[in-house]
Motif scaffolding. Structure first.
Motif, PDB file in Angstrom:
ATOM      1  N   THR A  51       4.171   5.246   9.696  1.00 24.45           N
ATOM      2  CA  THR A  51       4.767   4.920  10.979  1.00 24.45           C
ATOM      3  C   THR A  51       4.850   6.156  11.875  1.00 24.45           C
ATOM      4  OG1 THR A  51       7.039   5.424  10.324  1.00 24.45           O
ATOM      5  CG2 THR A  51       6.201   3.208   9.801  1.00 24.45           C
ATOM      6  N   MET A  55       7.119   7.420   8.037  1.00 24.31           N
ATOM      7  CA  MET A  55       7.417   6.644   6.836  1.00 24.31           C
ATOM      8  C   MET A  55       6.118   6.029   6.344  1.00 24.31           C
ATOM      9  SD  MET A  55      11.042   4.808   7.652  1.00 24.31           S
ATOM     10  CE  MET A  55      11.102   4.171   5.987  1.00 24.31           C
ATOM     11  N   SER A  56       5.843   6.206   5.064  1.00 24.85           N
ATOM     12  CA  SER A  56       4.574   5.751   4.513  1.00 24.85           C
ATOM     13  C   SER A  56       4.768   4.589   3.537  1.00 24.85           C
ATOM     14  CB  SER A  56       3.847   6.900   3.816  1.00 24.85           C
ATOM     15  OG  SER A  56       4.659   7.448   2.803  1.00 24.85           O
ATOM     16  N   ASN A  57       3.698   3.850   3.377  1.00 23.16           N
ATOM     17  CA  ASN A  57       3.707   2.688   2.488  1.00 23.16           C
ATOM     18  C   ASN A  57       2.340   2.608   1.831  1.00 23.16           C
ATOM     19  OD1 ASN A  57       4.892   0.156   1.479  1.00 23.16           O
ATOM     20  ND2 ASN A  57       3.244  -0.774   2.637  1.00 23.16           N
TER      21      ASN A  57
END
Length: 119
Positions: A51, A55-57
């Motif tokens: 993001t 923030m990572s996914n």
């Protein structure tokens, strides 16, 4: 804004590659950036996303092996891929999403870059 993916190639099992996705303009405007992949005969799937707030996914299949990052100063997103497996073989695409006024959605795609992992 145009996205340019690069860094794919042929690597042996257990090897590493780093993909880059360079944007022609500022990436500050993007709400989410990510990498997708599509293997022959399969649907395109999300590999990792990041993001604007960093923030990572990750997809379960790449957790602990892949790392997504971005350099706002260089307008570039990266995907560091370690411990590669033959099942990681696919065409990798970078993607960026921007929400405009009234939640209007704008999607941007880079051209694919081929990653081939030999066993």
């Amino acid at each position: 804004v145009q996205l340019q993916a690069s860094g794919g190639g042929l690597v042996q099992t257990g090897g590493s590659l780093r993909l880059s996705c360079a944007a022609s303009g500022s990436i500050f405007e993007f709400n989410i950036m990510g990498w997708y992949r599509q293997a022959p005969g399969k649907q395109r799937e999300l590999v990792a996303s990041i993001t604007s707030g960093d923030m990572s996914n990750y997809a379960d299949s790449v957790k602990g092996r892949f790392t997504i990052s971005k350099d706002n100063a260089k307008n570039t997103m990266y995907l560091q891929m370690n411990s590669l497996k033959p099942e990681d073989t696919a065409v990798y695409y970078c993607h960026a999403l921007r929400y405009g006024n009234w939640a209007q959605r704008y999607d941007y795609w880079g051209q694919g870059t081929q990653v081939t992992v030999s066993s």
